[in-house]
Design an enzyme around this catalytic site. Structure first.
Site, mmCIF file in Angstrom:
data_model
loop_
_atom_site.group_PDB
_atom_site.id
_atom_site.type_symbol
_atom_site.label_atom_id
_atom_site.label_comp_id
_atom_site.label_asym_id
_atom_site.label_seq_id
_atom_site.Cartn_x
_atom_site.Cartn_y
_atom_site.Cartn_z
ATOM 1 N N ASP A 8 0.822 -1.136 -0.071
ATOM 2 C CA ASP A 8 0.092 0.119 0.024
ATOM 3 C C ASP A 8 0.936 1.088 0.054
ATOM 4 O O ASP A 8 2.047 1.141 0.222
ATOM 5 C CB ASP A 8 -0.963 0.024 1.485
ATOM 6 C CG ASP A 8 -1.780 1.107 1.393
ATOM 7 O OD1 ASP A 8 -2.219 1.570 0.215
ATOM 8 O OD2 ASP A 8 -2.017 1.731 2.539
ATOM 9 N N ASP A 10 -0.452 5.011 1.237
ATOM 10 C CA ASP A 10 -0.734 6.090 2.010
ATOM 11 C C ASP A 10 -0.597 5.418 3.354
ATOM 12 O O ASP A 10 -1.427 4.275 3.695
ATOM 13 C CB ASP A 10 -2.019 6.533 2.041
ATOM 14 C CG ASP A 10 -1.818 7.661 0.821
ATOM 15 O OD1 ASP A 10 -1.343 8.728 0.943
ATOM 16 O OD2 ASP A 10 -2.407 7.112 -0.151
#
Length: 220
Positions: A8, A10
């Site tokens: 991922d 953020d």
């Protein structure tokens, strides 16, 4: 045993969510208001019913120039982001993957024009063979589309791929795609439920390769 790592962006590679919170809370403080982190936490990874600007205007009880408000908030957020840097353990995991011949990808529910420039700024873009964002799929997380697309882009088996996440929705998406998921919560997502994760760690710096191999072996 492990074909690939999928990250991922953020809150996992960079603590963007904390920077978002601080930049918003400071706008509230300018007008004598308090913006609790607990309030912000409930909107991470989901739709925001009204938006923070409307909440501030309602709290103040008088009109505020939303354009200027958003511009100041974005300026402060970007200032914080540039000072934040890469979170601990990320570069080390990238190095491990490279040494072991594993493929690397990013799978983010943010837009490409947000993710790519930050990866470039941090000197990480060339480390990833593929960067998938919500621009590339019909459904963002918690749907599995991003992780499935990442596996296809890398031409790897989802069952031999490890996803690294920081949120409930991200973990849900990775598991639905058939991947092993390791979660490293941040200051915003730490209150979420991660009972469906294969492993939860306080930091990506606290992960051994042998542990990851055992997770993949157990999942198979």
């Amino acid at each position: 045993m492990i074909d690939a790592f999928v990250f991922d962006f953020d809150g996992l590679i960079v603590d963007t969510e904390w920077c978002e919170y601080i930049s918003i809370s400071e706008q509230f403080e300018r007008y004598g208001q308090c913006y609790a982190v607990e309030h912000f936490q409930q909107f991470v990874g989901t739709a925001w019913p009204t938006g923070w600007t409307r909440e501030l205007i309602d709290a103040v009880g008088e009109p505020i120039d939303e354009v200027l408000l958003n511009a100041e908030r974005r300026r402060r957020r970007d200032e914080l982001l540039h000072a934040a840097g890469v979170l601990p353990g990320v570069v080390e995991l990238l190095d491990v993957a490279h040494a072991q011949g594993m493929a690397l990808a990013v799978a983010s529910s943010s837009t490409r024009d947000w993710v790519e420039p930050h990866l470039e700024r941090l000197g990480l873009r060339d480390r990833f063979a593929a960067v998938l964002t919500r621009d590339d799929v019909d459904r963002a997380k918690p749907a599995p589309d991003l992780f499935s697309a990442a596996a296809r882009a890398l031409d790897v088996s989802v069952g031999r791929t490890i996803a690294f996440e920081d949120s409930f929705n991200g973990c849900t998406a990775a598991k639905a795609a058939g991947m092993v998921c390791v979660v490293a919560p941040n200051r915003i997502t730490m209150i979420q439920d991660f009972t469906h994760a294969d492993l939860v760690v306080s930091s990506l710096a606290h992960i051994e390769l042998e542990t990851l191999r055992l997770l993949v072996a157990a999942a198979r």
